[in-house]
Write a protein that holds these residues in place. Structure first.
Motif, PDB file in Angstrom:
ATOM      1  N   VAL A   1      -9.961  21.613 -14.208  1.00 19.63           N
ATOM      2  CA  VAL A   1      -9.292  20.913 -13.105  1.00 19.63           C
ATOM      3  C   VAL A   1     -10.095  19.677 -12.705  1.00 19.63           C
ATOM      4  O   VAL A   1      -9.536  18.598 -12.500  1.00 19.63           O
ATOM      5  N   VAL A   2     -11.412  19.812 -12.606  1.00 20.12           N
ATOM      6  CA  VAL A   2     -12.265  18.678 -12.239  1.00 20.12           C
ATOM      7  C   VAL A   2     -12.179  17.589 -13.302  1.00 20.12           C
ATOM      8  O   VAL A   2     -12.005  16.404 -12.984  1.00 20.12           O
ATOM      9  N   LEU A   3     -12.279  17.974 -14.569  1.00 20.19           N
ATOM     10  CA  LEU A   3     -12.231  16.987 -15.648  1.00 20.19           C
ATOM     11  C   LEU A   3     -10.869  16.288 -15.701  1.00 20.19           C
ATOM     12  O   LEU A   3     -10.804  15.063 -15.847  1.00 20.19           O
ATOM     13  N   THR A   4      -9.806  17.042 -15.539  1.00 21.41           N
ATOM     14  CA  THR A   4      -8.470  16.455 -15.537  1.00 21.41           C
ATOM     15  C   THR A   4      -8.286  15.515 -14.353  1.00 21.41           C
ATOM     16  O   THR A   4      -7.687  14.442 -14.479  1.00 21.41           O
ATOM     17  N   SER A   5      -8.811  15.906 -13.199  1.00 16.06           N
ATOM     18  CA  SER A   5      -8.707  15.049 -12.010  1.00 16.06           C
ATOM     19  C   SER A   5      -9.454  13.738 -12.204  1.00 16.06           C
ATOM     20  O   SER A   5      -8.962  12.676 -11.811  1.00 16.06           O
ATOM     21  N   LEU A   6     -10.627  13.811 -12.806  1.00 15.75           N
ATOM     22  CA  LEU A   6     -11.395  12.588 -13.060  1.00 15.75           C
ATOM     23  C   LEU A   6     -10.659  11.666 -14.023  1.00 15.75           C
ATOM     24  O   LEU A   6     -10.639  10.444 -13.827  1.00 15.75           O
ATOM     25  N   LYS A   7     -10.063  12.236 -15.049  1.00 16.65           N
ATOM     26  CA  LYS A   7      -9.311  11.421 -16.013  1.00 16.65           C
ATOM     27  C   LYS A   7      -8.047  10.859 -15.376  1.00 16.65           C
ATOM     28  O   LYS A   7      -7.687   9.703 -15.610  1.00 16.65           O
ATOM     29  N   PHE A   8      -7.353  11.660 -14.575  1.00 18.24           N
ATOM     30  CA  PHE A   8      -6.121  11.227 -13.934  1.00 18.24           C
ATOM     31  C   PHE A   8      -6.375  10.099 -12.942  1.00 18.24           C
ATOM     32  O   PHE A   8      -5.606   9.144 -12.854  1.00 18.24           O
ATOM     33  N   LEU A   9      -7.476  10.199 -12.180  1.00 16.61           N
ATOM     34  CA  LEU A   9      -7.812   9.174 -11.191  1.00 16.61           C
ATOM     35  C   LEU A   9      -8.510   7.967 -11.808  1.00 16.61           C
ATOM     36  O   LEU A   9      -8.838   7.014 -11.107  1.00 16.61           O
ATOM     37  N   LYS A  10      -8.759   8.026 -13.110  1.00 21.17           N
ATOM     38  CA  LYS A  10      -9.399   6.943 -13.857  1.00 21.17           C
ATOM     39  C   LYS A  10     -10.774   6.556 -13.291  1.00 21.17           C
ATOM     40  O   LYS A  10     -11.117   5.387 -13.207  1.00 21.17           O
ATOM     41  N   ILE A  11     -11.524   7.566 -12.885  1.00 22.37           N
ATOM     42  CA  ILE A  11     -12.883   7.302 -12.412  1.00 22.37           C
ATOM     43  C   ILE A  11     -13.921   7.915 -13.350  1.00 22.37           C
ATOM     44  O   ILE A  11     -15.113   7.892 -13.063  1.00 22.37           O
ATOM     45  N   SER A  12     -13.476   8.417 -14.493  1.00 30.15           N
ATOM     46  CA  SER A  12     -14.428   9.032 -15.420  1.00 30.15           C
ATOM     47  C   SER A  12     -15.315   7.991 -16.099  1.00 30.15           C
ATOM     48  O   SER A  12     -16.410   8.315 -16.529  1.00 30.15           O
ATOM     49  N   GLU A  13     -14.860   6.751 -16.171  1.00 27.81           N
ATOM     50  CA  GLU A  13     -15.684   5.712 -16.788  1.00 27.81           C
ATOM     51  C   GLU A  13     -16.828   5.271 -15.886  1.00 27.81           C
ATOM     52  O   GLU A  13     -17.816   4.717 -16.341  1.00 27.81           O
ATOM     53  N   LYS A  14     -16.693   5.514 -14.585  1.00 32.70           N
ATOM     54  CA  LYS A  14     -17.686   5.045 -13.620  1.00 32.70           C
ATOM     55  C   LYS A  14     -18.794   6.052 -13.357  1.00 32.70           C
ATOM     56  O   LYS A  14     -19.811   5.703 -12.787  1.00 32.70           O
ATOM     57  N   THR A  15     -18.598   7.303 -13.737  1.00 34.08           N
ATOM     58  CA  THR A  15     -19.568   8.338 -13.403  1.00 34.08           C
ATOM     59  C   THR A  15     -20.010   9.094 -14.645  1.00 34.08           C
ATOM     60  O   THR A  15     -19.413   8.974 -15.715  1.00 34.08           O
ATOM     61  N   MET A  16     -21.038   9.904 -14.465  1.00 32.42           N
ATOM     62  CA  MET A  16     -21.500  10.813 -15.506  1.00 32.42           C
ATOM     63  C   MET A  16     -20.970  12.218 -15.266  1.00 32.42           C
ATOM     64  O   MET A  16     -21.304  13.135 -16.012  1.00 32.42           O
ATOM     65  N   ILE A  17     -20.163  12.398 -14.244  1.00 34.02           N
ATOM     66  CA  ILE A  17     -19.709  13.737 -13.890  1.00 34.02           C
ATOM     67  C   ILE A  17     -18.880  14.348 -15.011  1.00 34.02           C
ATOM     68  O   ILE A  17     -19.009  15.535 -15.310  1.00 34.02           O
TER      69      ILE A  17
END
Length: 98
Positions: free
Chosen positions: A22-38
């Protein structure tokens, strides 16, 4: 009984595996995965929890001697996944990762 912890490890690791997805999908959906290491650290936790799920399932289904070995490894891998999630949360809370 020798495999008494295996169902608990399987239950907890599968729940945390779902949470990580859920966390990984949320990060990808919100397009903030490129900005963080989370997303990278959560992906590592996914690998640990999936391995823990598989090993604890094999411990339940296997014979007593091999099942005990699987249970011990699943327990250690589960603790490793918890430590990764804990480190991710602490780094996020203290603004080391944004």
């Amino acid at each position: 009984m020798i495999n008494d912890k295996s169902p608990h490890i399987l239950n907890a690791s599968s729940n945390l595996l779902g949470l990580c997805f859920v966390v990984l999908t949320s990060l990808k959906f919100l397009k903030i995965s490129e900005k963080t290491m989370i997303d990278e650290t959560v992906a590592m936790a996914i690998v640990f929890f999936m391995l823990s799920c598989l090993l604890s399932f094999l411990a339940i289904r296997g014979n007593i001697k091999v099942g005990s070995r699987y249970k011990d490894i699943a327990d250690l891998v589960f603790i490793g996944g918890l430590m990764i999630l804990f480190a991710t949360c602490m780094l996020f809370v203290f603004n080391f990762i944004n």
